[in-house]
Design a protein around this motif. Structure first.
Motif, PDB file in Angstrom:
ATOM      1  N   ARG B 315       0.953  -1.176  -0.064  1.00 51.96           N
ATOM      2  CA  ARG B 315       0.061   0.021   0.057  1.00 51.96           C
ATOM      3  C   ARG B 315       0.828   1.363  -0.039  1.00 51.96           C
ATOM      4  NH1 ARG B 315      -3.870  -2.131   4.533  1.00 51.96           N
ATOM      5  NH2 ARG B 315      -5.027  -3.772   3.513  1.00 51.96           N
ATOM      6  N   LEU B 316       2.192   1.104   0.238  1.00 46.46           N
ATOM      7  CA  LEU B 316       2.983   2.295   0.074  1.00 46.46           C
ATOM      8  C   LEU B 316       3.539   2.287  -1.248  1.00 46.46           C
ATOM      9  CD1 LEU B 316       4.629   1.897   3.689  1.00 46.46           C
ATOM     10  CD2 LEU B 316       2.688   3.335   2.794  1.00 46.46           C
ATOM     11  N   GLY B 317       4.211   3.582  -1.507  1.00 44.73           N
ATOM     12  CA  GLY B 317       4.686   3.817  -2.832  1.00 44.73           C
ATOM     13  C   GLY B 317       6.042   4.895  -2.586  1.00 44.73           C
ATOM     14  N   ALA B 318       7.158   4.939  -3.095  1.00 44.00           N
ATOM     15  CA  ALA B 318       8.244   5.764  -3.023  1.00 44.00           C
ATOM     16  C   ALA B 318       8.467   6.585  -4.365  1.00 44.00           C
ATOM     17  CB  ALA B 318       9.573   5.322  -2.370  1.00 44.00           C
ATOM     18  N   LEU B 319       8.243   7.520  -4.479  1.00 42.25           N
ATOM     19  CA  LEU B 319       8.805   8.432  -5.585  1.00 42.25           C
ATOM     20  C   LEU B 319       9.799   9.463  -5.457  1.00 42.25           C
ATOM     21  CD1 LEU B 319       5.405   9.082  -6.568  1.00 42.25           C
ATOM     22  CD2 LEU B 319       6.711   7.694  -8.035  1.00 42.25           C
ATOM     23  N   GLY B 323      18.214  13.269  -8.389  1.00 43.45           N
ATOM     24  CA  GLY B 323      19.001  14.159  -8.117  1.00 43.45           C
ATOM     25  C   GLY B 323      19.324  13.944  -6.622  1.00 43.45           C
ATOM     26  N   ALA B 324      18.916  12.984  -6.002  1.00 44.42           N
ATOM     27  CA  ALA B 324      19.361  12.469  -4.685  1.00 44.42           C
ATOM     28  C   ALA B 324      20.645  11.706  -4.754  1.00 44.42           C
ATOM     29  CB  ALA B 324      17.932  11.799  -4.017  1.00 44.42           C
ATOM     30  N   THR B 325      21.164  11.891  -3.549  1.00 46.03           N
ATOM     31  CA  THR B 325      22.482  11.031  -3.555  1.00 46.03           C
ATOM     32  C   THR B 325      22.157   9.456  -3.730  1.00 46.03           C
ATOM     33  OG1 THR B 325      22.776  10.877  -1.220  1.00 46.03           O
ATOM     34  CG2 THR B 325      23.624  12.747  -2.285  1.00 46.03           C
ATOM     35  N   LEU B 326      23.458   8.628  -4.152  1.00 48.07           N
ATOM     36  CA  LEU B 326      23.204   7.240  -3.845  1.00 48.07           C
ATOM     37  C   LEU B 326      22.867   6.810  -2.701  1.00 48.07           C
ATOM     38  CD1 LEU B 326      24.167   5.189  -6.103  1.00 48.07           C
ATOM     39  CD2 LEU B 326      26.487   5.378  -5.318  1.00 48.07           C
ATOM     40  N   GLU B 327      23.468   7.480  -1.504  1.00 43.25           N
ATOM     41  CA  GLU B 327      23.108   6.920  -0.378  1.00 43.25           C
ATOM     42  C   GLU B 327      22.016   7.240   0.150  1.00 43.25           C
ATOM     43  OE1 GLU B 327      25.650   8.896  -1.332  1.00 43.25           O
ATOM     44  OE2 GLU B 327      27.403   8.113  -0.931  1.00 43.25           O
ATOM     45  N   GLU B 328      21.210   8.479  -0.232  1.00 42.58           N
ATOM     46  CA  GLU B 328      19.767   8.866   0.050  1.00 42.58           C
ATOM     47  C   GLU B 328      18.931   7.935  -0.439  1.00 42.58           C
ATOM     48  OE1 GLU B 328      21.027  13.590   0.577  1.00 42.58           O
ATOM     49  OE2 GLU B 328      20.181  12.773  -1.368  1.00 42.58           O
ATOM     50  N   LEU B 329      19.099   7.623  -1.903  1.00 43.99           N
ATOM     51  CA  LEU B 329      18.384   6.630  -2.628  1.00 43.99           C
ATOM     52  C   LEU B 329      18.224   5.218  -2.077  1.00 43.99           C
ATOM     53  CD1 LEU B 329      19.205   8.260  -6.104  1.00 43.99           C
ATOM     54  CD2 LEU B 329      16.805   8.182  -5.190  1.00 43.99           C
ATOM     55  N   TYR B 330      19.397   4.977  -1.728  1.00 40.34           N
ATOM     56  CA  TYR B 330      19.713   3.397  -1.097  1.00 40.34           C
ATOM     57  C   TYR B 330      18.918   3.212  -0.018  1.00 40.34           C
ATOM     58  CZ  TYR B 330      21.840  -0.345   1.103  1.00 40.34           C
ATOM     59  OH  TYR B 330      22.005  -1.557   1.998  1.00 40.34           O
ATOM     60  N   LEU B 331      19.051   4.453   0.817  1.00 41.35           N
ATOM     61  CA  LEU B 331      18.083   4.101   2.199  1.00 41.35           C
ATOM     62  C   LEU B 331      16.824   4.173   1.836  1.00 41.35           C
ATOM     63  CD1 LEU B 331      20.110   5.999   5.226  1.00 41.35           C
ATOM     64  CD2 LEU B 331      20.372   3.642   4.340  1.00 41.35           C
ATOM     65  N   ALA B 332      16.410   4.910   0.872  1.00 37.47           N
ATOM     66  CA  ALA B 332      15.050   5.125   0.611  1.00 37.47           C
ATOM     67  C   ALA B 332      14.377   3.798   0.278  1.00 37.47           C
ATOM     68  CB  ALA B 332      14.614   6.054  -0.197  1.00 37.47           C
ATOM     69  N   GLN B 333      14.898   3.383  -0.796  1.00 38.96           N
ATOM     70  CA  GLN B 333      14.501   2.250  -1.195  1.00 38.96           C
ATOM     71  C   GLN B 333      14.545   1.107  -0.217  1.00 38.96           C
ATOM     72  OE1 GLN B 333      16.283  -1.201  -2.157  1.00 38.96           O
ATOM     73  NE2 GLN B 333      18.247  -0.255  -1.220  1.00 38.96           N
ATOM     74  N   LYS B 334      15.799   0.996   0.714  1.00 35.69           N
ATOM     75  CA  LYS B 334      15.816   0.039   1.755  1.00 35.69           C
ATOM     76  C   LYS B 334      14.603   0.062   2.760  1.00 35.69           C
ATOM     77  CE  LYS B 334      19.360  -1.954   4.732  1.00 35.69           C
ATOM     78  NZ  LYS B 334      20.764  -1.813   5.248  1.00 35.69           N
ATOM     79  N   LEU B 335      14.421   1.368   3.117  1.00 35.66           N
ATOM     80  CA  LEU B 335      13.300   1.462   3.907  1.00 35.66           C
ATOM     81  C   LEU B 335      11.912   0.842   3.096  1.00 35.66           C
ATOM     82  CD1 LEU B 335      12.074   3.144   6.493  1.00 35.66           C
ATOM     83  CD2 LEU B 335      11.728   4.872   4.996  1.00 35.66           C
ATOM     84  N   MET B 336      11.495   1.253   2.028  1.00 37.77           N
ATOM     85  CA  MET B 336      10.428   0.848   1.473  1.00 37.77           C
ATOM     86  C   MET B 336      10.408  -0.710   1.625  1.00 37.77           C
ATOM     87  SD  MET B 336       8.623   3.484   1.018  1.00 37.77           S
ATOM     88  CE  MET B 336       7.388   2.945   0.029  1.00 37.77           C
ATOM     89  N   ARG B 337      11.616  -1.261   1.024  1.00 35.55           N
ATOM     90  CA  ARG B 337      11.507  -2.726   0.868  1.00 35.55           C
ATOM     91  C   ARG B 337      11.510  -3.273   2.536  1.00 35.55           C
ATOM     92  NH1 ARG B 337      14.696  -1.819  -3.864  1.00 35.55           N
ATOM     93  NH2 ARG B 337      13.254  -2.552  -5.415  1.00 35.55           N
ATOM     94  N   GLY B 338      12.124  -2.645   3.343  1.00 31.99           N
ATOM     95  CA  GLY B 338      11.847  -3.089   4.796  1.00 31.99           C
ATOM     96  C   GLY B 338      10.423  -3.107   5.234  1.00 31.99           C
ATOM     97  N   LEU B 339       9.607  -2.257   4.480  1.00 29.82           N
ATOM     98  CA  LEU B 339       8.252  -2.024   5.010  1.00 29.82           C
ATOM     99  C   LEU B 339       7.460  -3.302   4.236  1.00 29.82           C
ATOM    100  CD1 LEU B 339       8.007   1.511   5.385  1.00 29.82           C
ATOM    101  CD2 LEU B 339       7.829   0.051   7.313  1.00 29.82           C
ATOM    102  N   GLY B 340       8.020  -3.790   3.164  1.00 33.81           N
ATOM    103  CA  GLY B 340       7.605  -4.665   2.373  1.00 33.81           C
ATOM    104  C   GLY B 340       6.960  -4.215   1.097  1.00 33.81           C
ATOM    105  N   SER B 341       7.280  -3.073   0.618  1.00 36.10           N
ATOM    106  CA  SER B 341       6.945  -2.529  -0.507  1.00 36.10           C
ATOM    107  C   SER B 341       7.926  -2.580  -1.714  1.00 36.10           C
ATOM    108  CB  SER B 341       6.437  -0.938  -0.360  1.00 36.10           C
ATOM    109  OG  SER B 341       6.202  -0.440  -1.503  1.00 36.10           O
TER     110      SER B 341
END
Lengths: 176, 772, 422
Positions: B315-319, B323-341
């Motif tokens: 039910r969650l999505g990340a957009l 232009g974000a850094t590699l580190e930011e994008l990595y943590l963002a996707q990791k967070l989403m995946r950690g939440l099961g998205s």
């Protein structure tokens, strides 16, 4: 050498060239363009500026220079550079008759100072300025290559040599 | 003499080896022997006009300019002999007679080549008792401050325009002592590379207008940075004073930006200090935004996401912003995946996801290799404004004889001779199919393509070139039939033997792919996330009304979501319409991180200044969110630690452009009616540049409008300046008509990313115009 | 022995017409060369043998200049004629254009054949409208008669020739500035090397010669290099057009053998005006250092003799000054000229010519300082030899010449704030 020889900056060719000048002026400019390799339209810039200056009563305007740039596919600044480099181009209105008096050495030692003085008095103006009626502009110029006829001046396309006040009177009287 | 023959010369008694025919100054520069100079610049043609680099050469009676003298075997050079010094000092005296002694009030003071060299070669008192030359003030635009009274006529700026920028804007008018640098009357300098003249001007004639009178060179601390906009990844030096970025300069990197940067990279730092910089967390409370402390804001964000997630991470999505850094994008996707998205995407301006993309799309060649191309076909790219530094590389190739063609939905102002096939977005597909067919391609649309002479010429150029490339740009990606464009481009590349390449839109488009900022199995891509509403969204560094392919839909979908957490460096009208909490993050130069550029370089940088106010680096914010949401693996204490994880994850993956297919897809655009072309103007690309005040005053900073050509205007009964309602899908916007001959028939150019266009649909799609 | 070469037709009525030119054998040399397919090397050798040196002022051997062109290099090559006559005191090329344009055309076609060029331009200064029209009319006649255009004399050799008009800039007389000007740019000299023989007009191999030099070619090839050489003296072959002006009775252009005593030239020009006394002579255009009258009366008009006297023959422009002239005023005017005409490219010339003029102007207007003369001396050494083209030298040399020979007059001016003379 300032720039490499090929034109390094390109300008988008103007598409409405026929609207830029009268047919007569375009024909004249085109004659000049035809003398040079096709990729060197800009070789005609001095001739084109001279033609439009003539048609405009003796001086150039920014608008005219921009039109020449468009007609020859040049950057406007490249045209301004040329127009401001050569002394025969005028950037302010000039009188109907531009009197170009040579004051270089041969003319000077043959009395060009007196010629200038005479003209200034007669036309009630100063070197570099125009008479009040807009008929004459007095301009000091460098050697015109007629030192054998010093002192001399040029009006329009014509040279007048071995000047004396009397001769000047008759020359000016004979002008349109 | 062959070019690579080596010769031995002697300079001030030192023996040096050099390539025969190399210029003396290149040889002495390489050997660390200093010869003073003003007009010489390693990237510009030799003018030899300043006469400062005069040196003595044995057996030559006159001193010779080192910048224009080729070396030959046995040449004996004296750079500081009495003759050489007399010549250099003589020139210095002449340079100074008309140069004002206003160093104390000159912005160049302290970093002035004239000032520096005058110390070594000048007299202590002037023999010049005549009046000094004064040149009237001139305004040449919002970026460059001028004081031509200080000009020493080296003509570097003039040569830069002709040779590097590719448009002659500055010139030297008049002659002799009256020669003046300028644009002549009232014209501005508009090149997207114009700011480089500030760097190459050896005196205080051309200085940075935004920086004017704000600091002295010796007050500034220099920190390394990487440019945050296009995908060249230009290397920067950030000049910092008291925790503020005061100005940005290029840092030499021959393999990337050489010694240049785009104006966007140079002046966008101003956006950091714009009025709507966000420095405190904001929480929406009954339709009002209130400032909150971090604890409350983070709790609200975590709770909101948790609630929206309910029992399913889907039910969650990340957009996410590319232009974000590699580190930011990595943590963002990791967070989403950690939440099961698996609903994660950075491709927020992509118009079509039907095709098969390559494994890791990239430029397909090194940036420097662009110089050596013999031919290129660019598809859907205004490369000059999208990737100014890469465009400069292509231009170098053209000056060396390369032939470049464009297949575009708009006619662009290209600064070299090029073939431009300008056609409606639907027509672009026909053109590509025709080129593919001319190359012997077959299948799908190719078989029925109508091939004309231009198509054959483009095909021939690619096929006959020793080094050729086919490049896809921003307008290709935004095309509703991007899959087809990509597929056809791939056929053209294969059949012609050209390399297929991508011009990634943003500073970290490749990095985003490397660190997994893409939907996983069963996940939704950016378009799907917005057409199928989700309960909760995480937004990173985006403004929904300006940064999404279809802003109207983005606003609608996000507006209906249960909870939207936004990480943003700025207050933003459209963000505030849809978000529930906005967490202030560090902007450009305020955080450490990594970008991966178009050629796949991982370029890491440190933070040059501390984040403004209470804002925090996004990676720290994401880490805390991870902790608050009980996701494991969020214990990093530095961005380097995150980078190490990314490296491990990427596992040495190299960019790879193979694996494209998609020529059998049916086109969505049928070419009927009026098609909108929503390009992103150069200074509307991202939140930072949109807030850079000086860039927004340039001619390239166009406002919203409906641009059509004269024929279309006549058909629609519209005139320049008319108000018109642009209707797209179920949405609309009222805009002014601008007559623009660069727009093809059947099209209206309504640039996106601009205020006033948030209510419109996809960047490219069918629209109607109605007189308002 | 006057009027043998460029002025050989001066006795004719309306000598500029094609029929007049042909009545004296005009275009026959070209016809012979093209029909016999004379080897280009032998033409160049003949020109070398003649000892012809560039008549524009630099005096570089013409044949040698031609031999630098790689004749068989592919692509276009150009012949350019320098009719941008502007060195103060010079007015000879104007007469060649007005009275003998066909001989110039014939010379240019031959030059084109010799170097393998099929196109030429004659750069005429913009003020020369009458000479330009004369030359244009001659081009028309030559085209109509088949002396210009395609397949000349059935030889397969093509040559087209155009005039290009300047617009007022002394510097365009410098050959590479002239090329820039034809290319539609400001006339700013190029750094050399590369020389025009390798990288000239439009980047192509080019020879540039003065009007008088090119107009001499048909006669040299008709009568032989040896004949021409013998007209003059050692190192100064042939005749030369001298433009003589100033305080003399009958100023004008005289074609006389190189090596003729100056006194004879002065006599031809009717001697001093009003019986005044000769004070000094500028022997080769205003850039040439001035020579005191009594010294000049002992000199012959050839390259070596004038060089030995510390000046140069230049363009053969002889300006004669009588003792009524104030040398400070003369120098002030000359310095103003170089200040006005500097193209602005090189620092020493752009800044130095203005400075020179202002200092001399101060002296002339009674505001001179004792240290000014040393300043002028020093400044000239920092301009001369330090610039891309010779304009820097040209601006420095008259100052040096004046201060060498008439320093006392300058000192007097500074001390008394007025002229020693008058």
């Amino acid at each position: 050498m300032g720039f490499k020889n090929v034109p390094m900056s390109t300008v988008k060719p103007s598409e409405n060239k026929e609207t830029l000048f009268s047919a007569e002026v375009r024909t004249e400019i085109d004659k000049w363009i035809a003398k040079y390799p096709p990729e060197w339209r800009q070789s005609a810039v001095m001739a084109a500026l001279m033609l439009v200056q003539q048609e405009n009563g003796g001086h150039l305007t920014t608008e005219l220079m921009d039109k020449v740039a468009a007609y020859l596919d040049m950057a406007p600044i490249a045209v301004y550079e040329v127009a401001s480099f050569y002394s025969m181009f005028e950037h302010k209105p000039v009188g109907k008759h531009k009197i170009c008096v040579c004051t270089n050495v041969s003319c000077m030692i043959n009395g060009s100072d007196r010629i200038v003085e005479y003209l200034e008095r007669k036309l009630d103006t100063k070197l570099g300025q125009s008479s009040e009626d807009g008929r004459y502009t007095l301009k000091e110029v460098e050697c015109l290559g007629a030192c054998g006829g010093a002192p001399m001046f040029q009006i329009g396309n014509r040279y007048y040599e071995n000047l004396t006040p009397e001769l000047i009177d008759s020359i000016l009287d004979g002008l349109e | 003499m062959s070019d690579d023959q080596m010769v031995t010369i002697e300079v001030d008694g030192r023996e040096l080896q050099a390539k025969a025919g190399a210029l003396l100054i290149e040889v002495t520069d390489a050997a660390g022997i200093t010869i003073p100079r003003f007009c010489y610049h390693k990237k510009l043609s030799v003018a030899a006009n300043c006469r400062m680099c005069l040196v003595e050469i044995a057996k030559v009676p006159k001193p010779m300019p080192a910048c224009a003298t080729p070396v030959n075997q046995g040449m004996q050079v004296f750079t500081r002999s009495p003759l050489a010094l007399a010549a250099q000092k003589g020139t210095m005296e002449f340079l100074l007679i008309n140069h004002p002694l206003d160093c104390p009030i000159c912005d160049q003071g302290g970093e002035c080549e004239l000032q520096d060299i005058a110390l070594g070669y000048g007299r202590d008192a002037s023999r010049f008792v005549e009046g000094k030359r004064v040149v009237p003030e001139r305004d040449i635009g919002p970026l460059i401050a001028t004081d031509f009274t200080r000009c020493i006529h080296c003509t570097r700026c003039v040569r830069f325009g002709a040779e590097i920028a590719g448009i002659r804007e500055l010139g030297a008018t008049g002659r002799g002592e009256h020669m003046e640098i300028g644009t002549y009357i009232g014209k501005s300098v508009d090149s997207e590379l114009s700011g480089n003249v500030i760097d190459i001007c050896p005196v205080g004639s051309l200085t940075s207008k935004p920086f004017l009178y704000s600091a002295r060179a010796w007050e500034l601390v220099q920190r390394k940075g990487i440019a945050p906009h296009d995908s060249a990844g230009s290397n920067l030096n950030l000049h910092v004073r008291r925790n503020q970025v005061m100005r940005v300069h290029p840092r030499d990197n021959e393999g990337v930006n050489e010694c240049w940067i785009s104006d966007r990279d140079r002046f966008s730092y101003e956006g950091l200090y714009s009025a709507d910089r966000l420095t405190r967390p904001l929480i929406r409370k009954s339709d009002k935004w209130v400032e909150a402390d971090w604890q409350d804001a983070l709790d609200a964000a975590a709770q909101g996401l948790k609630r929206a997630r309910g029992t399913s991470g889907n039910r969650l999505g990340a957009l996410l912003s590319p232009g974000a850094t590699l580190e930011e994008l990595y943590l963002a996707q990791k967070l989403m995946r950690g939440l099961g998205s698996e609903n994660i995407d950075f491709r927020i301006r992509q118009g079509d996801f039907r095709g098969t993309e390559p494994a890791l799309p990239w430029l397909g060649q090194s940036i420097a290799e662009l110089d050596e191309l013999n031919a290129a076909l660019l598809i859907g790219s205004n490369i000059r404004k999208e990737q100014p530094i890469l465009a400069h590389r292509l231009r170098k190739a053209v000056l060396d004889g390369a032939q470049i063609s464009f297949i575009n939905p708009l006619e662009f102002d290209i600064n070299y001779p090029a073939t431009q096939l300008v056609n409606s977005p639907a027509g672009m597909i026909s053109d590509l199919a025709a080129v593919a067919r001319a190359l012997g391609g077959s299948g799908g649309l190719i078989d029925g393509a109508d091939v004309n002479d231009t198509h054959r010429a483009v095909a021939d150029q690619l096929q006959s070139a020793a080094k050729a490339t086919v490049l896809l740009g921003n307008l290709a990606v935004a095309h509703p039939d991007y899959a087809l464009l990509q597929g056809l481009a791939n056929v053209i590349a294969e059949k012609s033997g050209a390399l297929l390449g991508y011009l990634p839109e943003a500073a970290n488009s490749i990095g985003a792919r490397l660190c997994g900022a893409l939907p996983g199995a069963g996940g939704s891509n950016a378009l799907e996330m917005l057409s199928n509403p989700h309960k909760g969204y995480l937004l990173l560094g985006v403004e929904p009304g300006l940064d999404f392919w279809n802003p109207a839909r983005a606003m609608e979908t996000l507006g209906q979501a249960e909870y939207v957490v936004a990480l943003s460096a700025f207050r933003s009208y459209s963000l505030e319409q849809v978000a529930d909490v906005i967490l202030p993050i560090a902007g450009f130069a305020e955080t450490s991180g990594t970008y991966v550029n178009a050629q796949g370089d991982w370029q890491s940088f440190g933070g040059a200044v501390a984040p403004a106010g209470d804002s925090r680096p996004a990676w720290k914010v994401l880490r805390v969110l991870g902790n608050l949401l009980d996701v494991s693996g969020f214990d990093q204490v530095s961005s380097e630690e995150i980078l190490a994880e990314v490296r491990q994850m990427a596992g040495g993956r190299r960019p790879e452009n193979s694996g494209v297919n998609g020529i059998d897809i049916d086109p969505l655009l049928d070419g009927t009616g009026l098609t909108r072309i929503g390009d992103i103007p150069i200074y509307a690309l991202d939140p930072l540049v949109r807030r850079a005040a000086s860039l927004q005053k340039t001619r390239d900073a166009i406002g919203a409008g409906a641009r059509i050509n004269r024929r279309e205007a006549e058909i629609a009964g519209l005139a320049d300046g008319d108000k018109v309602v642009v209707k797209q899908d179920k949405c609309s916007a009222e805009l002014r008509v601008v007559i623009d001959p660069a727009v093809p028939d059947g099209c209206v150019r309504v640039p996106a990313g601009l205020a006033g266009t948030e209510t419109l649909g996809g960047q490219i799609g069918n629209v109607t115009l109605e007189k308002a | 022995m006057a009027n043998e070469v460029c002025f050989r037709n001066m006795d004719q009525d309306r000598p500029w017409l094609l029929e007049q030119y042909r009545s004296r054998g005009g275009y026959e040399v070209l016809a012979r060369i093209l029909t016999e397919k004379t080897p280009p090397e032998s033409i160049i050798n003949e020109v070398k043998l003649s000892g012809l040196r560039g008549r524009g002022g630099a005096g570089f051997p013409t044949g040698l200049k031609w031999s630098f062109i790689s004749r068989n290099a592919p692509g276009q090559k150009y012949v350019v004629c320098n009719s941008d006559e502007g060195e103060p005191g010079t007015f000879k090329d104007r007469d060649v254009l007005r009275y003998n344009p066909h001989q110039l055309i014939e010379g240019m076609v031959i030059a084109g054949y010799a170097i393998g060029a099929t196109c030429g331009y004659n750069y005429i200064r913009g003020e020369f409208w009458e000479p330009y029209e004369r030359f244009e009319a001659a081009l028309e006649e030559a085209r109509a008669a088949g002396f210009l255009g395609r397949d000349l004399f059935g030889s397969g050799f093509d040559f087209e020739l155009h005039s290009h008009l300047g617009a007022g800039a002394y510097i365009c007389g410098e050959e590479t500035a002239l090329l820039e000007s034809i290319e539609g740019k400001k006339g700013q000299p190029r750094y050399k090397p590369p020389f025009p023989a390798h990288y000239g007009l439009y980047g192509r191999p080019t020879i540039i010669n003065n009007t008088e030099s090119l107009a001499s070619i048909p006669v040299i090839l008709e009568k032989g290099g040896e004949w021409f050489k013998q007209l003059g003296v050692e190192n100064s072959g042939g005749t030369k057009l001298f433009s003589i002006s100033g305080n003399i009775k009958n100023p004008g252009v005289f074609e006389i053998p190189l090596g003729t005593p100056f006194s004879e030239l002065l006599e031809m020009a009717g001697g001093m005006k009003n019986g005044s006394k000769i004070k000094a002579v500028i022997p080769g255009g205003s850039s040439a250092p001035i020579i005191p009258g009594e010294q000049m009366m002992k000199l012959t008009m050839d390259y070596d003799a004038i060089a030995k006297a510390g000046s140069m023959l230049g363009s053969g422009a002889v300006i004669v000054l009588d003792d009524s002239n104030c040398m400070v005023k003369v120098l002030e005017r000359m310095s103003y000229f170089y200040y006005e005409e500097s193209c602005g490219q090189c620092t020493p010339c752009r800044e130095g010519t203005g400075w020179l003029y202002r200092v001399v102007h101060r002296i002339e207007t009674g505001r001179g300082r004792p240290e000014d003369l040393a300043l002028l001396d020093d400044m000239t050494t920092k301009i001369a030899g330090r610039t891309i083209c010779a304009l820097g030298d040209a601006a420095a040399m008259p100052v040096q010449g004046m201060l060498r020979h008439f320093r006392d007059e300058f000192k007097y001016h500074i001390a008394h704030k007025r002229c020693l003379v008058g």
